[in-house]
Write an enzyme that holds these catalytic residues in place. Structure first.
Site, PDB file in Angstrom:
ATOM      1  N   HIS A 122       2.500  -3.332  -9.132  1.00 35.59           N
ATOM      2  CA  HIS A 122       2.549  -3.841  -7.762  1.00 35.59           C
ATOM      3  C   HIS A 122       3.920  -4.419  -7.466  1.00 35.59           C
ATOM      4  CE1 HIS A 122       1.340  -7.294 -10.199  1.00 35.59           C
ATOM      5  NE2 HIS A 122       1.589  -8.115  -9.193  1.00 35.59           N
ATOM      6  N   HIS A 124       5.210  -7.402  -6.581  1.00 34.76           N
ATOM      7  CA  HIS A 124       5.657  -8.775  -6.771  1.00 34.76           C
ATOM      8  C   HIS A 124       6.876  -8.851  -7.685  1.00 34.76           C
ATOM      9  CE1 HIS A 124       1.493 -10.519  -5.495  1.00 34.76           C
ATOM     10  NE2 HIS A 124       2.280 -10.291  -4.468  1.00 34.76           N
ATOM     11  N   ASP A 126       7.831 -10.645 -10.106  1.00 45.08           N
ATOM     12  CA  ASP A 126       7.701 -10.802 -11.549  1.00 45.08           C
ATOM     13  C   ASP A 126       7.163  -9.551 -12.243  1.00 45.08           C
ATOM     14  OD1 ASP A 126       5.290 -11.308 -10.212  1.00 45.08           O
ATOM     15  OD2 ASP A 126       4.517 -12.590 -11.809  1.00 45.08           O
ATOM     16  N   HIS A 127       6.985  -8.480 -11.489  1.00 44.41           N
ATOM     17  CA  HIS A 127       6.585  -7.194 -12.055  1.00 44.41           C
ATOM     18  C   HIS A 127       7.550  -6.071 -11.696  1.00 44.41           C
ATOM     19  CE1 HIS A 127       2.471  -8.458 -13.363  1.00 44.41           C
ATOM     20  NE2 HIS A 127       2.721  -9.389 -12.455  1.00 44.41           N
ATOM     21  N   HIS A 178      -5.537  -8.009  -5.565  1.00 43.50           N
ATOM     22  CA  HIS A 178      -4.389  -8.913  -5.719  1.00 43.50           C
ATOM     23  C   HIS A 178      -3.330  -8.563  -4.681  1.00 43.50           C
ATOM     24  CE1 HIS A 178      -1.658 -11.621  -7.686  1.00 43.50           C
ATOM     25  NE2 HIS A 178      -0.782 -10.655  -7.902  1.00 43.50           N
ATOM     26  N   ASP A 202      -1.970  -7.243 -12.483  1.00 41.99           N
ATOM     27  CA  ASP A 202      -2.649  -8.468 -12.083  1.00 41.99           C
ATOM     28  C   ASP A 202      -4.050  -8.210 -11.535  1.00 41.99           C
ATOM     29  OD1 ASP A 202      -0.423  -9.808 -12.861  1.00 41.99           O
ATOM     30  OD2 ASP A 202       0.173 -10.506 -10.872  1.00 41.99           O
ATOM     31  N   HIS A 241      -0.351 -10.801 -17.423  1.00 42.30           N
ATOM     32  CA  HIS A 241      -0.038 -12.209 -17.661  1.00 42.30           C
ATOM     33  C   HIS A 241      -0.849 -12.763 -18.818  1.00 42.30           C
ATOM     34  CE1 HIS A 241       2.403 -13.024 -14.047  1.00 42.30           C
ATOM     35  NE2 HIS A 241       1.614 -12.142 -13.455  1.00 42.30           N
TER      36      HIS A 241
END
Length: 270
Positions: A122, A124, A126-127, A178, A202, A241
């Site tokens: 996805h 975001h 942090d990915h 998410h 996520d 995570h």
């Protein structure tokens, strides 16, 4: 199929999947592509605003910074196909604490593989924040995902689409909840006795799932129960995570008499 498990940022997991015959490699959720400062993960990034979340306690593996590990299942009903590292032989887990810089390309070079593709679950930061820099460093690298907001996206994937990397098959599973464009990746290998794997980002974590930030509760339920919940029981789950303790501690407060939760929580604290 060999999977390198790479902890990055505060609690993220990034993965390098290696086809051991052709030596082709696929990265999953590139948060950081090269040597960076530990504070890098706390900056805003051009991919879009940070997805803020409470910072959980992070369990780091004991022992050597680079050791062989095998995934073993957690008992119980909350997430029956959630796996965590344990001593074994099929999976390499790289312990790379935030206080030490790390470089994905160094791992690729050390393994002697050719990194050809990035699978992003996805958009975001942090990915996906490492995609742009990695494409600059590796011209011709293909970045795949289901959301146009993903950094440096080469091609948008569709639900049910299948990819092939040597003997490794990839089935793309749209798992909104998410985010609206969240894609999970189900992998298996021809003529291999090892169980299949799903990289769930996520959408699904150990004993929990990511916050529902987009789409409806019904869509998220379908993603978890109908899409991911119907995968083969032996499937190994590689999530985005390390939220295990926080998830299980919450579950114990909600269901204090649940023996499955008690057993999982005791195991996770070892």
């Amino acid at each position: 199929m060999k999977v390198k498990v790479i902890p990055v940022l505060e609690d993220n997991y990034m993965y390098l999947v290696i086809e051991e015959h052709t030596r082709e490699a696929v990265a999953v959720d590139v948060a950081v592509p090269k040597r960076v400062r530990a504070a890098f993960g706390r900056r805003e990034h051009s991919c879009g605003p940070r997805h803020r979340r409470p910072r959980p306690s992070v369990r780091t593996p004991r022992g050597s910074p680079d050791y062989a590990a095998e995934a073993h299942p957690l008992p119980g009903a909350l997430c029956t196909r959630a796996w965590r590292p344990n001593t074994g032989s099929h999976l390499d887990h790289l312990h790379l604490p935030n206080s030490h810089p790390f470089q994905l390309l160094e791992i690729v070079g050390r393994e002697g593989v050719s990194l050809t593709t990035v699978l992003t679950t996805h958009h975001h930061w942090d990915h996906a924040q490492g995609n742009t820099e990695l494409v600059r460093l590796l011209p011709g690298l293909v970045v795949l995902g289901a959301d146009e907001r993903i950094c440096a996206l080469t091609r948008r994937l569709a639900h049910g689409e299948e990819l092939r990397f040597g003997a490794i098959h990839v089935r793309c599973l749209l798992t909104p909840g998410h985010t609206s464009g969240h894609m999970s990746y189900f992998l298996w290998e021809d003529e291999c006795l090892d169980p299949p794997a799903v990289f769930s980002g996520d959408a699904l974590s150990v004993a929990g799932c990511g916050s529902r930030l987009e789409t409806t509760a019904q869509q998220m339920y379908h993603s978890l129960v109908e899409t991911l919940g119907t995968l083969p029981p032996e499937t190994k789950v590689f999530c985005g995570h390390e939220h295990t303790l926080g998830n299980l501690e919450f579950a114990q407060k909600v269901e204090p008499c649940n023996n499955h939760v008690k057993a999982k929580l005791s195991w996770a604290k070892v």
